[in-house]
Design an enzyme around this catalytic site. Sequence first.
Site: not given
Length: 220
Positions: A27-28, A78, A82, A172
């Site tokens: 993620d991210d 996503h 955020h 991540h």
Amino acid sequence: MADAFDARIVRRVKPAEEAKLVALTFDDGPWPGSTPAVLDILAHEGVKATFFWVGQHLERYPDLARRVVAEGHAVGNHTYSHRSAASPAEVAAEEIGRTNALIEELTGVRTTLFRPPGGHLKNGLVKHALEQGYVVVMWSALSDDTKPGADAASIVHNVMGRVRPGSIVLLHDGGGDRARTLEALPLLIERLRAEGYRFVTVPELLESGEVDTNPWAARP
Ligand SMILES: [Zn+2]
């Protein structure tokens, strides 16, 4: 109706014949400090994974996004910023819609995968995603790789203690210093392989069986 919607929130899949499949998710990103190193490790190990992108990061690092797709990984949405705060319908539509438009514009991929920041299910984002037909991809094997005090050993230990056939593992590649995740990743792949796991993307996992409606049931 609630059941139909609940079924689109996926934490684990029950693969046919309990095949030892596992999906690594990151993620991210895209994130210049760590995404290239994650991609190098995955390429070296011959592993395909799934990346959930933040729209703002995509705008800044489009070449990294193109590399992720060119190397055969799956991608998902996503949100743009955020966002984890309460999101009225028009905010949710902007956060999710803008990010999907960016993903398609930059990589040509039309993703139907959405992961809510922080795993929040009740702030309006997931409601919008489900209404739009996205598959909401959560996780069943938390690595806790962003927790203060996490190190490579604890990341590996957390995943190995939680993984089952069909698990989705949360890691991540963006949003901060991911040195610990980078250190853990080759060790984690090695341990999972030693236990007989094969690595698949989230779309491949979804095709392998039925959504597990009770992913927290005791391990066999
Ligand atoms: Zn996130």
